[in-house]
Design an enzyme around this catalytic site. Structure first.
Site, PDB file in Angstrom:
ATOM      1  N   GLU A  65      13.879 -41.852   6.834  1.00  0.00           N
ATOM      2  CA  GLU A  65      13.188 -43.069   7.295  1.00  0.00           C
ATOM      3  C   GLU A  65      14.004 -44.338   7.083  1.00  0.00           C
ATOM      4  O   GLU A  65      13.972 -45.256   7.905  1.00  0.00           O
ATOM      5  CB  GLU A  65      11.835 -43.221   6.574  1.00  0.00           C
ATOM      6  CG  GLU A  65      10.768 -42.215   6.989  1.00  0.00           C
ATOM      7  CD  GLU A  65      10.862 -40.888   6.247  1.00  0.00           C
ATOM      8  OE1 GLU A  65      11.876 -40.652   5.544  1.00  0.00           O
ATOM      9  OE2 GLU A  65       9.939 -40.072   6.378  1.00  0.00           O
ATOM     10  N   GLU A 114       7.703 -34.612   4.336  1.00  0.00           N
ATOM     11  CA  GLU A 114       6.567 -35.137   3.562  1.00  0.00           C
ATOM     12  C   GLU A 114       5.382 -34.178   3.634  1.00  0.00           C
ATOM     13  O   GLU A 114       4.684 -33.965   2.645  1.00  0.00           O
ATOM     14  CB  GLU A 114       6.163 -36.517   4.086  1.00  0.00           C
ATOM     15  CG  GLU A 114       7.215 -37.575   3.763  1.00  0.00           C
ATOM     16  CD  GLU A 114       6.741 -38.971   4.112  1.00  0.00           C
ATOM     17  OE1 GLU A 114       6.516 -39.229   5.306  1.00  0.00           O
ATOM     18  OE2 GLU A 114       6.587 -39.797   3.192  1.00  0.00           O
TER      19      GLU A 114
END
Ligand code: NAI
Length: 702
Positions: free
Chosen positions: A129, A109
């Protein structure tokens, strides 16, 4: 931070008019609070300097391999990752992420917050995630679709797949493949990328490429199927699709809210428990010996297991010598190995070139002397102590000093096998699960004389094969099969007491098991257990409850799927409740004078899971397993126990003491003994304590 300084984990240097931010937080540069603070300070510093751009790079073997998972269970300390990414976007200079090793989760990210991404060919990138019960929390679900499109983003976010750099380049996740291995050259590649495109390019401002609605639907359906209805998976899909309709800023804020809720959800705590349990399971407390070098592996027995193990070792890249007992069996095994490789090629799993390379690593022989130069030899011959002992004697005479001798036995005593060799210290168990090239679990069995270096080598070997090791002491069925047998016996008790096989299976799958115990039995073949029970009949304790139904099914020729009938009938390959089985069950109940009663799905689940917990308590008390969490890892990886529960013990630690006591009472009645043998409450006490600490941390009290 001023130029050429660092906060211990992040440093800023100026090189040839470029700011170089280096993250150095070994072992994997996890994005901890200190790392986030350091990057923020470095960005503030470099923003005011006269540079042409900024390169962010990881020291050591990786970029940022992920956020620090330990931080997710408590209120997050500032600065949070979105703030760091916002600072990258607001930096007046173009910023390039220069990636080697892994850029996963928060690490990827952060890279998506940069204006450019270069990566070395060995790098892997992804957003795992979802596999930890969460969703990306720092813009990943919004920036990724702008690069790869909605359908690909759905499948990447929902699977958490690690994408190799070359594929990442094709998909658009990175801008440049930098063919280098040194940190210095990687930084140069980052600088060159900025020089080639010296502008700010915020991904959040890019349009989302138009999507093919059918492709999105397909990706969504596949993700939901794989995600087994877990709430974070549908949330992840919803968030990725938001990128099409909502301004990035708003969608990123929504994503953060969802992430904050999910990171303290039951699933997320359970999956984090497993994450750490999986790592702990591969260690033996007090053992720190270096592994031996393994250059060639020998396998004896090329049946179901021998072939599967062989495929796993070849896939990992080690040469194998595989021995069968006579020329016919040797040729049959060699042909089967070739056919399996060809099958993998025709299904598109591997290329013809890879298959050829693997076959080049394989020697199939019927001469046991050919194993003389092997460093580790594993036997997977018939499950018969006399045969295994004979083999161990011969191998002991042939193998070089120091070579490891391993057995894949399911139930036999490996101490006994070791006793016929001159090297009991070099004997271990390596208990694979079928199919051995697919199943992740590998029980590493420690005999009473296994040496430290043999165990270290066995654990190294497991890791090399990409297996999940769990260490067991020698015991009938080791950890997994012993606990599973108790579960299966309980399923039989339930049927004898009044439940139908299909009701038991349904309750198990509704709990989250991949399959119910009777469907599993039919698939593996009921004759295997029957043969074993016949062998053990003479020594069976007559006071323990024994159910005749599986024996009677076998006597009627019903071995399961392979005979088109077992607990179920198989019509065109589909399982159907069976009238013949129902009659056998009714006869078995009548023979014991049992009046069948209705058992609720919840009561079925309680007894099935209770049986697992009870046996686990015994396995721990007897020292067969090292730690409670090893049992969670075993059941999840080897027996289809639902992963999102964290495994049976973690699940139990979330139940009230009252309901655990009820489960124990139910088991005692079913066993016909009036008491249960294992103390479940005692076993899960440390996990209950871990949960209480989590609750305190969630509130920010510890
Ligand atoms: P299998 O019957 O398919 O294969 C055994 C093979 O060993 C046969 O091909 C046979 O020709 C060969 N063999 C027998 N004696 C030999 C000797 N002296 N030298 C060379 N080759 C010899 O059996 P399977 O299912 O592969 O099981 C092998 C071992 O693995 C057993 O100890 C079993 O308990 C264990 N195991 C089996 C699992 C399963 O799901 N089938 C799972 C885990 C362990």
């Amino acid at each position: 931070m001023t130029t050429d300084q660092n906060n211990g984990v992040v440093s800023l240097k100026i090189r040839a008019g470029f700011g170089i931010i280096t993250i150095d937080n070994p072992p994997v540069n996890a994005g901890s609070t200190a790392v986030r603070t350091g990057i923020l300070e470095a960005l503030a510093d470099v923003s005011s300097q006269d540079v042409q751009g900024v390169v962010i790079v990881g020291a050591g073997r990786t970029f940022i391999a992920g956020s620090d998972i330990r931080e997710f269970g408590a209120p997050l300390a500032p600065p949070e990752l979105p703030q760091v990414i916002a600072a990258i976007e607001d930096c007046p200079h173009p910023v390039c992420a220069a990636i080697h090793g892994a850029a996963l989760g928060g690490g990827f990210e952060l890279a998506l917050g940069c204006d450019l991404r270069v990566a070395t060919p060995d790098a892997v990138l992804g957003l795992p995630e979802v596999t930890l019960g969460m969703v990306p929390g720092a813009g990943g679900s919004q920036r990724l679709p702008r690069l790869v499109g909605i359908d690909t983003a759905i499948s990447l976010v929902c699977s958490g797949r690690r994408v190799p750099a070359s594929e990442a380049k094709t998909l658009g996740m990175i801008d440049t493949l930098a063919d280098t291995t040194s940190e210095d050259a990687l930084v140069s590649a980052g600088i060159a990328a900025i020089q080639a495109a010296p502008v700010k390019r915020k991904l959040r401002d890019l349009p989302v490429p138009p999507a093919d609605p059918q492709a999105v639907k397909t990706a969504e359906a596949a993700a939901l199927r794989r995600g087994k209805g877990r709430p974070n998976v549908s949330e992840a899909i919803r968030l990725v699709k938001l990128s099409e309709t909502l301004p990035a800023q708003e969608a990123i804020a929504q994503e953060r809210g969802v992430f904050q809720n999910l990171r303290v959800s039951e699933d997320a705590f359970a999956l984090r428990h497993l994450f750490f349990a999986e790592r702990a399971a591969t260690r033996i407390d007090g053992i720190d010996a270096p592994p031996n070098t393994i250059k060639r592996v020998g396998l004896v027995g090329g049946g179901t297991m021998g072939q599967g193990i062989c495929r796993a070792v070849l896939a990992a890249g080690l040469p194998v010598t595989l021995i069968e007992r006579d020329p016919d069996s040797r040729d049959r095994t060699a042909l089967a190995m070739q056919q399996a490789m060809d099958g993998a090629v025709s299904k598109g799993r591997i290329t013809a070139q890879v298959a050829q390379h693997r076959m080049d690593l394989l020697t199939v022989s019927d001469q046991i002397q050919d194993l003389a130069d092997c460093d580790l030899v594993l036997e997977a011959v018939f499950e018969d102590m006399a045969i295994k002992k004979d083999l161990f004697r011969s191998l002991d005479a042939i193998l070089k000093p120091g070579a490891i001798l391993a057995s894949n036995t399911s139930y036999l005593d490996i101490d006994d096998m070791a006793s016929v060799t001159s090297r009991p210290g070099n004997v271990v168990g390596l208990h694979f699960f079928s199919p051995a090239d697919v199943m992740k679990l590998l029980e590493v069995v420690r005999t009473s004389s296994s040496s430290q270096s043999s165990l270290a080598t066995a654990l190294w070997f497991a890791k090399f094969l990409n297996k999940q090791a769990v260490v067991s002491r020698v015991a009938e069925g080791f950890i997994g099969n012993r606990i599973y047998s108790a579960y299966r016996r309980q399923a039989e008790f339930l049927v004898e007491d009044g439940a139908k096989p299909e009701e038991v299976d349904k309750a198990a799958t509704e709990f989250g098991f991949a399959m119910g115990p009777f469907a599993v039995g039919d698939m593996s073949g009921l004759d295997i257990g029957w043969n074993m029970r016949k062998r053990q009949a003479a020594t069976r304790n007559p006071d323990t409850r024994y159910v005749d139904i599986p024996d009677w099914l076998c006597e009627a020729g019903r071995f399961g799927r392979k005979t088109k009938g077992g607990y179920y009938d198989y019509i065109n390959g589909k399982a159907q409740p069976s009238a013949i089985t129902a009659k056998i069950i009714a006869d078995a109940r009548a023979a014991k004078g049992i009046t069948p009663r209705k058992i609720s799905p919840k009561a079925i689940q309680d007894r099935l899971i209770g049986a697992i917990l009870n046996e686990a308590a015994l396995v721990l008390k007897e020292g067969i397993a090292q730690r409670p969490s090893d049992i969670d890892v075993t059941l999840v990886h080897g027996y289809g126990f639902p992963r999102w529960t964290g495994g049976p013990l973690w699940w139990a630690s979330g139940q009230t003491q009252h309901s655990i006591a009820d489960m124990s009472d139910g088991l005692a009645v079913a066993a016909g003994t009036g008491h249960v043998s294992g103390d479940i409450e005692d076993m899960i006490a440390p996990l209950r304590e871990a949960r209480q600490n989590i609750d305190k941390r969630k509130l920010g009290h510890a």
